[in-house]
Design an enzyme around this catalytic site. Structure first.
Site, PDB file in Angstrom:
ATOM      1  N   SER A  90       0.782  -1.233   0.000  1.00 56.96           N
ATOM      2  CA  SER A  90       0.000   0.000   0.000  1.00 56.96           C
ATOM      3  C   SER A  90       0.812   1.281   0.000  1.00 56.96           C
ATOM      4  O   SER A  90       0.241   2.359  -0.105  1.00 56.96           O
ATOM      5  CB  SER A  90      -0.948   0.010   1.202  1.00 56.96           C
ATOM      6  OG  SER A  90      -2.067  -0.785   0.932  1.00 56.96           O
ATOM      7  N   PHE A 154     -12.420 -13.680  -1.863  1.00 54.12           N
ATOM      8  CA  PHE A 154     -11.147 -13.100  -2.279  1.00 54.12           C
ATOM      9  C   PHE A 154     -10.041 -13.457  -1.296  1.00 54.12           C
ATOM     10  O   PHE A 154      -8.937 -13.852  -1.687  1.00 54.12           O
ATOM     11  CB  PHE A 154     -11.263 -11.582  -2.407  1.00 54.12           C
ATOM     12  CG  PHE A 154      -9.958 -10.924  -2.777  1.00 54.12           C
ATOM     13  CD1 PHE A 154      -9.617 -10.758  -4.104  1.00 54.12           C
ATOM     14  CD2 PHE A 154      -9.066 -10.500  -1.798  1.00 54.12           C
ATOM     15  CE1 PHE A 154      -8.402 -10.184  -4.457  1.00 54.12           C
ATOM     16  CE2 PHE A 154      -7.856  -9.927  -2.137  1.00 54.12           C
ATOM     17  CZ  PHE A 154      -7.517  -9.764  -3.471  1.00 54.12           C
ATOM     18  N   TYR A 195     -10.552   2.096   5.883  1.00 57.74           N
ATOM     19  CA  TYR A 195      -9.537   1.813   4.861  1.00 57.74           C
ATOM     20  C   TYR A 195     -10.116   0.878   3.813  1.00 57.74           C
ATOM     21  O   TYR A 195     -10.563  -0.218   4.127  1.00 57.74           O
ATOM     22  CB  TYR A 195      -8.319   1.179   5.536  1.00 57.74           C
ATOM     23  CG  TYR A 195      -7.085   1.144   4.676  1.00 57.74           C
ATOM     24  CD1 TYR A 195      -6.167   2.178   4.718  1.00 57.74           C
ATOM     25  CD2 TYR A 195      -6.847   0.074   3.832  1.00 57.74           C
ATOM     26  CE1 TYR A 195      -5.026   2.153   3.934  1.00 57.74           C
ATOM     27  CE2 TYR A 195      -5.712   0.038   3.043  1.00 57.74           C
ATOM     28  CZ  TYR A 195      -4.807   1.081   3.096  1.00 57.74           C
ATOM     29  OH  TYR A 195      -3.686   1.051   2.318  1.00 57.74           O
TER      30      TYR A 195
END
Length: 387
Positions: A90, A154, A195
């Site tokens: 990130s 995922f 986030y």
């Protein structure tokens, strides 16, 4: 991807332990009264408790210090090298936000533009509404858009042992957004902070619409080439980390950066298709380049003062008084009262962080080549607080 954060080929034998050792080199005068002894000790202690190896680079004024601990390859025993490249997760977000703010300064977009203005109809369904979300809210995570990396399916494919069958899968930005849209928003736009990796997938799509070029092209032309960040790449679907580099390891527990049992199986996760992370966390770099990038950013070489001020205007985070978030940028208040700015990043087998003083005069970058039991903040505290 966690703060991506977040994301390989032989299976390593369980229970492998390696002695941790740290080395350091200094340029002129060591920064701080202890000559980085605390930073070196912290780096070593993190490796003793989890990842196979770690590297760090601190710069202050004309002083440069590099340190390493453990190993970069558990098969060959190769020691970590100061110039090793790694996946930065990130930390990619700071690069993306910098490009968006440059485009704003050039009048090519506004932070108050809605997502629908650039990507009509894309953010919709299950309560999502792109006509009510501003670009600024993508960058500071106040959009409420669901983070695709929280999706259970995922996570199974990316962070459990199923990763070994899916490591070369290609994800497109639109696939990622569709996955996020299959869930409800976390909250209404502007009504909280959460986030979300989806925010930066969308921000990169806006960049492409505003410029006619991919976000990767814009980063290369606007940041990497001018700063001569020769070890930094935006790999797209390329699966290997260019050399010099070590290996990356994970326990594949189903969560990134979680605890890992010492004697549980460790997997080599170095090779993967980073398209699943995209603008939320796909980039590769090294500590030297990351330090140069953040020093240039905070010194005003990349952004005009109005845009840098916007980037450093932070949103408070509930129940986290020492942490706040700007536009692709974190502000942390350390235990000694010192404030640092930067970003962390996690992706399979790699945990990284870069933090700096507000003027960029003192900067630290670090990486660990394992994603379990990584207490990287210990190194930050040691460098900036001396403990």
């Amino acid at each position: 991807m966690g703060a991506v954060g977040a994301i390989a080929t032989a299976v390593l034998a369980a229970g492998l332990t390696l002695p941790a050792s740290a080395t350091g080199s200094t340029g002129q005068t060591p920064a701080g009264p202890d000559g980085h002894r605390a930073t070196r000790a912290a780096l070593e202690s993190v490796v003793q408790e989890g990842p196979p190896g770690g590297i760090a680079r601190a710069e202050q004024g004309h002083d440069t210090w590099t340190g390493s601990a453990g190993t970069s390859d558990t098969t060959t025993g190769r020691p970590p090298r100061a110039d090793d490249r790694f996946r930065i997760g990130s930390i990619t977000k700071t690069f993306v936000a910098t490009v968006v703010l440059q485009l704003e300064a050039e009048g090519k977009l506004s932070l108050d533009d809605t997502v629908d203005h650039w990507l009509p109809g894309l953010v919709s369904g299950n309560g999502h509404d792109g006509s009510k979300i501003k670009i600024r809210q993508l960058l500071n995570h106040t959009s409420g858009v669901y983070s695709y990396t929280d999706d259970a399916e995922f996570k199974r494919k990316a962070f459990s042992t199923d990763f070994l069958q899916h490591r070369y899968d290609t994800w497109t930005p639109r696939q990622i957004v569709r996955l996020a849209m299959s869930h409800q928003p976390t909250f209404a736009p502007g009504q909280g902070w959460s986030y979300s990796d989806t925010n930066y997938i969308l921000a990169a799509m806006v960049v492409q619409q505003a410029t006619g070029h991919s976000y990767a092209h814009e980063i290369e032309q606007r940041i990497l080439r001018p700063l001569r960040l020769d070890s930094t790449t935006v790999p797209g679907s390329r699966t290997r980390v260019p050399g010099p580099s070590g290996r990356a390891y994970s326990k594949l527990t189903g969560e990134l950066a979680g605890p890992g049992e010492p004697n549980s199986t460790t997997y080599d996760v170095t090779e993967l298709n980073p398209a699943f992370a995209g603008a939320a966390g796909e980039m590769i770099s090294n500590n030297r380049d990351l330090n140069r990038f953040y020093r240039a950013l905070f010194s005003g070489r990349l952004l005009a003062e109005p845009q840098l001020k916007k980037m450093m205007t932070t949103e408070p985070v509930k129940d986290m008084p020492t942490f706040s978030y700007g536009l692709g940028l974190m502000k942390l208040k350390l235990s000694c009262g010192v404030e640092v700015w930067g970003h962390n990043g996690g992706i399979q087998g790699s945990i990284s962080e870069t933090v700096a003083s507000a003027d960029g005069a003192h900067v630290l970058s670090l990486n660990f080549n394992g994603d379990w039991n990584v207490h990287e903040q210990r190194v930050v505290e040691a460098e900036f607080c001396g403990a």
